[in-house]
Design a protein around this motif. Structure first.
Motif, PDB file in Angstrom:
ATOM      1  N   PRO A  70       0.807  -1.235   0.000  1.00  0.00           N
ATOM      2  CA  PRO A  70       0.000   0.000   0.000  1.00  0.00           C
ATOM      3  C   PRO A  70       0.833   1.274   0.000  1.00  0.00           C
ATOM      4  O   PRO A  70       0.377   2.319  -0.487  1.00  0.00           O
ATOM      5  CB  PRO A  70      -0.824  -0.117   1.291  1.00  0.00           C
ATOM      6  CG  PRO A  70      -0.870  -1.570   1.585  1.00  0.00           C
ATOM      7  CD  PRO A  70       0.437  -2.112   1.121  1.00  0.00           C
ATOM      8  N   CYS A 120      -6.598  -5.950  -0.900  1.00  0.00           N
ATOM      9  CA  CYS A 120      -6.413  -5.203   0.349  1.00  0.00           C
ATOM     10  C   CYS A 120      -5.388  -4.087   0.163  1.00  0.00           C
ATOM     11  O   CYS A 120      -5.571  -2.971   0.666  1.00  0.00           O
ATOM     12  CB  CYS A 120      -5.972  -6.144   1.463  1.00  0.00           C
ATOM     13  SG  CYS A 120      -7.258  -7.289   2.025  1.00  0.00           S
ATOM     14  N   GLU A 157      -6.008   0.002   0.498  1.00  0.00           N
ATOM     15  CA  GLU A 157      -5.286   0.790   1.489  1.00  0.00           C
ATOM     16  C   GLU A 157      -4.321   1.792   0.861  1.00  0.00           C
ATOM     17  O   GLU A 157      -3.727   2.604   1.572  1.00  0.00           O
ATOM     18  CB  GLU A 157      -4.496  -0.143   2.408  1.00  0.00           C
ATOM     19  CG  GLU A 157      -5.354  -1.076   3.250  1.00  0.00           C
ATOM     20  CD  GLU A 157      -4.523  -2.065   4.026  1.00  0.00           C
ATOM     21  OE1 GLU A 157      -3.298  -1.896   4.089  1.00  0.00           O
ATOM     22  OE2 GLU A 157      -5.097  -3.028   4.568  1.00  0.00           O
ATOM     23  N   TYR A 215     -13.435  -5.215   5.084  1.00  0.00           N
ATOM     24  CA  TYR A 215     -12.216  -4.491   5.473  1.00  0.00           C
ATOM     25  C   TYR A 215     -11.718  -3.628   4.316  1.00  0.00           C
ATOM     26  O   TYR A 215     -11.354  -2.460   4.497  1.00  0.00           O
ATOM     27  CB  TYR A 215     -11.150  -5.503   5.893  1.00  0.00           C
ATOM     28  CG  TYR A 215      -9.786  -4.920   6.151  1.00  0.00           C
ATOM     29  CD1 TYR A 215      -9.444  -4.445   7.418  1.00  0.00           C
ATOM     30  CD2 TYR A 215      -8.828  -4.854   5.133  1.00  0.00           C
ATOM     31  CE1 TYR A 215      -8.179  -3.910   7.654  1.00  0.00           C
ATOM     32  CE2 TYR A 215      -7.581  -4.321   5.367  1.00  0.00           C
ATOM     33  CZ  TYR A 215      -7.251  -3.856   6.631  1.00  0.00           C
ATOM     34  OH  TYR A 215      -5.995  -3.326   6.850  1.00  0.00           O
ATOM     35  N   SER A 216     -11.715  -4.200   3.109  1.00  0.00           N
ATOM     36  CA  SER A 216     -11.240  -3.465   1.937  1.00  0.00           C
ATOM     37  C   SER A 216     -12.196  -2.328   1.569  1.00  0.00           C
ATOM     38  O   SER A 216     -11.754  -1.229   1.216  1.00  0.00           O
ATOM     39  CB  SER A 216     -11.077  -4.422   0.750  1.00  0.00           C
ATOM     40  OG  SER A 216     -10.061  -5.374   1.020  1.00  0.00           O
ATOM     41  N   LYS A 259     -13.996  -0.662   3.570  1.00  0.00           N
ATOM     42  CA  LYS A 259     -13.821   0.382   4.579  1.00  0.00           C
ATOM     43  C   LYS A 259     -12.631   1.267   4.255  1.00  0.00           C
ATOM     44  O   LYS A 259     -12.710   2.497   4.348  1.00  0.00           O
ATOM     45  CB  LYS A 259     -13.657  -0.264   5.967  1.00  0.00           C
ATOM     46  CG  LYS A 259     -13.431   0.736   7.101  1.00  0.00           C
ATOM     47  CD  LYS A 259     -13.481   0.041   8.460  1.00  0.00           C
ATOM     48  CE  LYS A 259     -12.428  -1.023   8.594  1.00  0.00           C
ATOM     49  NZ  LYS A 259     -12.467  -1.697   9.914  1.00  0.00           N
ATOM     50  N   HIS A 260     -11.541   0.650   3.843  1.00  0.00           N
ATOM     51  CA  HIS A 260     -10.331   1.432   3.557  1.00  0.00           C
ATOM     52  C   HIS A 260     -10.412   2.136   2.202  1.00  0.00           C
ATOM     53  O   HIS A 260      -9.827   3.212   2.039  1.00  0.00           O
ATOM     54  CB  HIS A 260      -9.100   0.530   3.622  1.00  0.00           C
ATOM     55  CG  HIS A 260      -8.705   0.181   5.024  1.00  0.00           C
ATOM     56  ND1 HIS A 260      -7.866   0.966   5.783  1.00  0.00           N
ATOM     57  CD2 HIS A 260      -9.069  -0.856   5.825  1.00  0.00           C
ATOM     58  CE1 HIS A 260      -7.715   0.429   6.982  1.00  0.00           C
ATOM     59  NE2 HIS A 260      -8.436  -0.673   7.029  1.00  0.00           N
ATOM     60  N   TYR A 261     -11.121   1.545   1.255  1.00  0.00           N
ATOM     61  CA  TYR A 261     -11.244   2.176  -0.052  1.00  0.00           C
ATOM     62  C   TYR A 261     -12.190   3.378   0.026  1.00  0.00           C
ATOM     63  O   TYR A 261     -11.973   4.391  -0.646  1.00  0.00           O
ATOM     64  CB  TYR A 261     -11.740   1.162  -1.078  1.00  0.00           C
ATOM     65  CG  TYR A 261     -11.687   1.668  -2.495  1.00  0.00           C
ATOM     66  CD1 TYR A 261     -10.473   2.023  -3.085  1.00  0.00           C
ATOM     67  CD2 TYR A 261     -12.846   1.799  -3.253  1.00  0.00           C
ATOM     68  CE1 TYR A 261     -10.418   2.491  -4.387  1.00  0.00           C
ATOM     69  CE2 TYR A 261     -12.804   2.253  -4.562  1.00  0.00           C
ATOM     70  CZ  TYR A 261     -11.588   2.599  -5.118  1.00  0.00           C
ATOM     71  OH  TYR A 261     -11.538   3.074  -6.416  1.00  0.00           O
ATOM     72  N   GLY A 262     -13.238   3.244   0.826  1.00  0.00           N
ATOM     73  CA  GLY A 262     -14.103   4.385   1.067  1.00  0.00           C
ATOM     74  C   GLY A 262     -15.070   4.712  -0.048  1.00  0.00           C
ATOM     75  O   GLY A 262     -15.255   5.883  -0.383  1.00  0.00           O
ATOM     76  N   THR A 264     -17.925  -1.209   9.020  1.00  0.00           N
ATOM     77  CA  THR A 264     -17.707  -0.728   7.659  1.00  0.00           C
ATOM     78  C   THR A 264     -18.917   0.045   7.153  1.00  0.00           C
ATOM     79  O   THR A 264     -18.773   1.094   6.513  1.00  0.00           O
ATOM     80  CB  THR A 264     -17.415  -1.912   6.714  1.00  0.00           C
ATOM     81  OG1 THR A 264     -16.218  -2.561   7.147  1.00  0.00           O
ATOM     82  CG2 THR A 264     -17.228  -1.435   5.278  1.00  0.00           C
ATOM     83  N   HIS A 300     -18.763   3.377   8.715  1.00  0.00           N
ATOM     84  CA  HIS A 300     -17.597   4.135   8.244  1.00  0.00           C
ATOM     85  C   HIS A 300     -17.862   4.755   6.870  1.00  0.00           C
ATOM     86  O   HIS A 300     -17.374   5.849   6.575  1.00  0.00           O
ATOM     87  CB  HIS A 300     -16.382   3.207   8.162  1.00  0.00           C
ATOM     88  CG  HIS A 300     -15.114   3.882   7.741  1.00  0.00           C
ATOM     89  ND1 HIS A 300     -14.313   4.583   8.628  1.00  0.00           N
ATOM     90  CD2 HIS A 300     -14.503   3.976   6.527  1.00  0.00           C
ATOM     91  CE1 HIS A 300     -13.275   5.075   7.982  1.00  0.00           C
ATOM     92  NE2 HIS A 300     -13.358   4.728   6.701  1.00  0.00           N
TER      93      HIS A 300
END
Length: 217
Positions: free
Chosen positions: A26, A54, A58, A83-84, A86-89, A123, A126
């Motif tokens: 990342p 992932c 990130e 999880y992905s 959430k981080h990608y948004g 998520t 978020h």
């Protein structure tokens, strides 16, 4: 980034180098995009697909080609997929999360199920989602069911059983949480390790006390 992406391909998810590469990718940011997408287009192994998705999520890079890969990950592994997301948004994940929450089944070890549900709900929030009343009620019902299952767990009190449990922990995968989310091997000890390290480990307090006393070593 390209050499690391290539080095990832032959590795299994329980290898230390796999984890190190996954953590490093990342940080390449935009330089990761094209090598990772090219590797994903080549239909890599499941573990490589997970690591690359992932890493892209990130990396902080937004590209329309990424989201379909994240949805594919979510379909195969809802925990890593959430999880992905959430981080990608990307709020486009909200309907997928809502649908999965509505179909969520309380099966398997309650400690694992609780962590999976928590990841999905976290998520959803978020990404800015406000749950409709019926979905929120359904999630609360799931929590009640899971809490009851956790409370019903029997603690380990027999010394022979504790000793056997500790020996099984030593054979567990290095990443028991990731393994347990998809594992179908009845002989794998990932779930035993997950239980031991779970926040809900109160049921194992007698075992932990016995280990820490030195009698279990």
């Amino acid at each position: 980034a390209a050499p690391l992406v290539e080095a990832l391909a032959p590795l299994d998810s329980d290898e230390a180098l796999y984890n190190e590469i996954g953590l490093a990718l990342p940080h390449f940011g935009a330089a990761l995009l094209e090598p990772a997408l090219a590797a994903l287009a080549a239909e890599p192994s499941e573990s490589t697909h997970e690591a690359l998705c992932c890493a892209l999520a990130e990396s902080g890079v937004k590209d329309e080609r990424i989201f379909p890969h994240l949805t594919q990950l979510f379909a195969a592994n809802p925990v890593l997929g959430a999880y992905s997301f959430k981080h990608y948004g990307d709020a486009r994940a909200l309907p997928l999360l809502a649908e999965h929450l509505r179909d969520f089944e309380v099966t398997g070890h309650p400690a694992i199920v609780r962590s999976e549900l928590a990841e999905l709900v976290e998520t959803y929030g978020h990404l800015g989602g406000v749950m409709p009343a019926d979905l929120e009620e359904h999630v609360e019902s799931l929590r009640v069911t899971i809490d009851a299952a956790v409370a019903a767990q029997r603690p380990l009190t027999d010394e022979t059983a504790i000793s056997a449990f500790v020996r099984r922990l030593e054979r567990a995968p290095e990443q028991p949480w990731l393994c347990a989310s998809t594992c179908i091997d009845p002989d794998c000890d990932c779930r035993n390790a997950t239980v031991f390290f779970a926040p809900e480990r109160a049921a194992l307090d007698p075992a932990i006390a016995w280990i820490e006393s030195g009698e279990g070593g």
